[in-house]
Design an enzyme around this catalytic site. Structure first.
Site, PDB file in Angstrom:
ATOM      1  N   HIS A 228       1.292 -14.236   5.217  1.00 32.03           N
ATOM      2  CA  HIS A 228       2.076 -13.516   4.193  1.00 32.03           C
ATOM      3  C   HIS A 228       2.148 -14.364   2.914  1.00 32.03           C
ATOM      4  CE1 HIS A 228       5.249 -10.189   3.568  1.00 32.03           C
ATOM      5  NE2 HIS A 228       4.832 -10.633   2.390  1.00 32.03           N
TER       6      HIS A 228
ATOM      7  N   ARG B 259       2.225  -4.126   4.077  1.00 30.17           N
ATOM      8  CA  ARG B 259       3.215  -4.537   5.067  1.00 30.17           C
ATOM      9  C   ARG B 259       2.637  -4.368   6.466  1.00 30.17           C
ATOM     10  NH1 ARG B 259       5.441  -7.067   1.885  1.00 30.17           N
ATOM     11  NH2 ARG B 259       7.567  -6.935   1.117  1.00 30.17           N
TER      12      ARG B 259
HETATM   13  P1  NDP Z   1       4.392   0.288  -6.109  1.00 34.14           P
HETATM   14  O1  NDP Z   1       5.684   0.914  -5.746  1.00 34.14           O
HETATM   15  O2  NDP Z   1       4.112   0.003  -7.546  1.00 34.14           O
HETATM   16  O3  NDP Z   1       3.174   1.199  -5.568  1.00 34.14           O
HETATM   17  C1  NDP Z   1       3.176   1.785  -4.315  1.00 34.14           C
HETATM   18  C2  NDP Z   1       1.957   2.680  -4.195  1.00 34.14           C
HETATM   19  O4  NDP Z   1       1.899   3.190  -2.868  1.00 34.14           O
HETATM   20  C3  NDP Z   1       1.998   3.893  -5.131  1.00 34.14           C
HETATM   21  O5  NDP Z   1       0.731   4.191  -5.611  1.00 34.14           O
HETATM   22  C4  NDP Z   1       2.478   4.994  -4.192  1.00 34.14           C
HETATM   23  O6  NDP Z   1       2.067   6.310  -4.542  1.00 34.14           O
HETATM   24  C5  NDP Z   1       1.795   4.599  -2.917  1.00 34.14           C
HETATM   25  N1  NDP Z   1       2.455   5.217  -1.768  1.00 34.14           N
HETATM   26  C6  NDP Z   1       3.705   5.016  -1.304  1.00 34.14           C
HETATM   27  N2  NDP Z   1       3.948   5.786  -0.225  1.00 34.14           N
HETATM   28  C7  NDP Z   1       2.819   6.494  -0.010  1.00 34.14           C
HETATM   29  C8  NDP Z   1       2.443   7.449   0.943  1.00 34.14           C
HETATM   30  N3  NDP Z   1       3.291   7.869   1.896  1.00 34.14           N
HETATM   31  N4  NDP Z   1       1.210   7.966   0.872  1.00 34.14           N
HETATM   32  C9  NDP Z   1       0.366   7.580  -0.103  1.00 34.14           C
HETATM   33  N5  NDP Z   1       0.654   6.665  -1.058  1.00 34.14           N
HETATM   34  C10 NDP Z   1       1.876   6.122  -1.001  1.00 34.14           C
HETATM   35  O7  NDP Z   1       4.279  -1.031  -5.228  1.00 34.14           O
HETATM   36  P2  NDP Z   1       3.451  -2.371  -5.549  1.00 34.14           P
HETATM   37  O8  NDP Z   1       2.062  -2.001  -5.881  1.00 34.14           O
HETATM   38  O9  NDP Z   1       4.186  -3.227  -6.495  1.00 34.14           O
HETATM   39  O10 NDP Z   1       3.527  -3.104  -4.131  1.00 34.14           O
HETATM   40  C11 NDP Z   1       3.015  -2.491  -2.959  1.00 34.14           C
HETATM   41  C12 NDP Z   1       3.467  -3.249  -1.722  1.00 34.14           C
HETATM   42  O11 NDP Z   1       2.785  -4.494  -1.614  1.00 34.14           O
HETATM   43  C13 NDP Z   1       4.937  -3.676  -1.703  1.00 34.14           C
HETATM   44  O12 NDP Z   1       5.770  -2.583  -1.344  1.00 34.14           O
HETATM   45  C14 NDP Z   1       4.937  -4.767  -0.660  1.00 34.14           C
HETATM   46  O13 NDP Z   1       5.146  -4.188   0.620  1.00 34.14           O
HETATM   47  C15 NDP Z   1       3.518  -5.329  -0.723  1.00 34.14           C
HETATM   48  N6  NDP Z   1       3.507  -6.714  -1.232  1.00 34.14           N
HETATM   49  C16 NDP Z   1       2.950  -7.689  -0.443  1.00 34.14           C
HETATM   50  C17 NDP Z   1       2.878  -8.978  -0.880  1.00 34.14           C
HETATM   51  C18 NDP Z   1       2.222 -10.037  -0.075  1.00 34.14           C
HETATM   52  O14 NDP Z   1       2.280 -11.209  -0.435  1.00 34.14           O
HETATM   53  N7  NDP Z   1       1.556  -9.687   1.006  1.00 34.14           N
HETATM   54  C19 NDP Z   1       3.411  -9.378  -2.202  1.00 34.14           C
HETATM   55  C20 NDP Z   1       3.958  -8.271  -2.948  1.00 34.14           C
HETATM   56  C21 NDP Z   1       4.013  -6.986  -2.467  1.00 34.14           C
HETATM   57  P3  NDP Z   1       2.541   6.983  -5.931  1.00 34.14           P
HETATM   58  O15 NDP Z   1       1.682   6.308  -6.992  1.00 34.14           O
HETATM   59  O16 NDP Z   1       2.204   8.400  -5.742  1.00 34.14           O
HETATM   60  O17 NDP Z   1       4.008   6.682  -6.071  1.00 34.14           O
HETATM   61  C1  OXD Z   2       6.844  -8.998  -1.695  1.00 27.84           C
HETATM   62  C2  OXD Z   2       6.247  -9.876  -0.712  1.00 27.84           C
HETATM   63  O1  OXD Z   2       7.184  -7.867  -1.357  1.00 27.84           O
HETATM   64  O2  OXD Z   2       6.160 -11.097  -0.944  1.00 27.84           O
HETATM   65  O3  OXD Z   2       6.967  -9.422  -2.868  1.00 27.84           O
HETATM   66  O4  OXD Z   2       5.817  -9.421   0.342  1.00 27.84           O
END
Ligand code: NDP
Ligand code: OXD
Length: 320
Positions: free
Chosen positions: A283, A235
């Site tokens: 995005h 993000r």
């Molecule tokens: P998940 O919830 O599966 O994974 C999130 C990861 O981030 C976990 O490993 C989590 O740690 C880690 N995390 C969260 N907060 C912290 C922190 N404060 N410090 C360290 N690690 C942290 O999410 P996804 O993998 O499914 O997606 C990740 C993000 O990708 C989404 O939230 C979205 O914002 C973005 N996204 C962007 C897209 C795009 O087109 N650009 C499309 C889809 C998603 P832990 O394993 O310990 O819980």
């Molecule tokens: C999502 C994105 O969060 O598209 O799926 O950013």
């Protein structure tokens, strides 16, 4: 079975995809598509489900009898941070096609910077024949992935297949075969190993503004690429764009690939557009496939209505 089993849709996605996907979705249920002007002003007070992406701010007030909220994307900051949400389960979108697309984008960006693709593109435009040498191999370069959730875990595995040395960082320590992992406490050690930093973190209070000058200075300098590279598809709120620009100009960073921005769309006067060593995508790293989204919602509603626990429920306290 609920007496009223209808679904409110408020998805700020391209209309054509929604209309086409609705033809075969949600048999036996009424769907109130808020993108259809005929539904403006409709009473939403007794519908149990909402599927939303950047919904109208008044939706949750109007839909007072919701039982479950479904996010149209993997990220949920578009609802958690923007509204006074009722205390209901929020289910996020987890899907193979979204995961595969994200890994394609991440691998593409890492290879772009590894193979000097931006330099060759400029040389081609200027009709210059000049081989960059030496050409490091993927194994000479450490990619550090921040966020080892659904997307990060798939990305690290695919980067590994491409030959990169891969390390990963997450809040809690993760075990992934063949990947050295670090937890929150290990951030500095993780950064000191990293030549290409990939951000796949959700936007939460803890991750807001994380990718800034202090963090960039902790990345490894003088690795096989010379200078570190920053890649972000998590993000934009997690990055400080003024710091990215300054780090690129000062040589703290050697390049960047950005799919997400502090404000989207990225303003036409952002200096990022004109920096030679930056890739910008709008995005678009991993768009939600609407048909797959509707299938996922159908599966989760079937679980909910048969008394099984919902999957992919957001931890409201953690914010993701
Ligand atoms: P998940 O919830 O599966 O994974 C999130 C990861 O981030 C976990 O490993 C989590 O740690 C880690 N995390 C969260 N907060 C912290 C922190 N404060 N410090 C360290 N690690 C942290 O999410 P996804 O993998 O499914 O997606 C990740 C993000 O990708 C989404 O939230 C979205 O914002 C973005 N996204 C962007 C897209 C795009 O087109 N650009 C499309 C889809 C998603 P832990 O394993 O310990 O819980
Ligand atoms: C999502 C994105 O969060 O598209 O799926 O950013």
């Amino acid at each position: 079975m609920l007496e009223n089993n209808a679904i409110i849709l408020d998805l700020k996605f391209p209309r054509a995809g929604i209309v086409a996907a609705l033809k075969n979705a949600f048999p036996g249920r009424e769907v109130i598509d808020m993108g259809d002007p005929a539904n403006a002003g409709r009473n939403l007070s007794d519908f149990p489900y909402a599927v939303v992406w950047k919904p109208d701010p008044s939706l949750f007030e109007k839909a007072g009898d919701l039982k479950v909220i479904f996010s149209g994307g993997a990220g949920v900051d578009h609802i958690l941070s923007a509204y006074e949400l009722p205390d209901l389960p929020v289910v996020r979108f987890v899907d193979r096609s979204l995961t595969d697309r994200m890994s394609e984008w991440v691998v593409l960006q890492c290879l772009t910077h590894l193979r000097g693709a931006l330099v060759y593109q400029r040389q081609q435009r200027d009709h210059v024949w000049n081989e960059l040498s030496p050409q490091p191999e993927a194994r000479d370069v450490t990619v550090g992935v921040m966020g080892l959730g659904v997307l990060g875990e798939d990305a690290v595995k695919k980067l590994k297949v491409m030959g990169f040395d891969v390390v990963g960082w997450s809040r809690r320590k993760r075990q992934i075969d063949g990947i050295e992992t670090f937890d929150a406490e290990g951030l500095d050690a993780f950064l000191a190993r990293t030549d290409i930093l990939v951000g796949l973190l959700p936007l939460t209070a803890e991750t807001r503004g994380l990718y800034g000058a202090t963090l960039f200075r902790k990345l490894r300098q003088g690795g096989a690429l010379g200078k570190p590279v920053f890649i972000n598809a998590g993000r934009g709120g997690s990055q400080v764009e003024a710091d990215i620009v300054a780090a690129l100009r000062d040589g703290v960073l050697g390049g960047a690939s950005l799919d997400v921005f502090e404000t989207e769309p990225l303003s036409a006067d952002s200096p990022l557009w004109d920096l030679d060593n930056v890739v910008i995508t709008p995005h678009a790293a991993a768009a939600s496939d609407v048909e797959a989204l509707f299938r996922h919602v159908e599966r989760q509603i079937a679980r909910f209505e048969s008394g099984k626990p919902l999957e992919h429920v957001v931890d409201r306290a953690a914010g993701y």
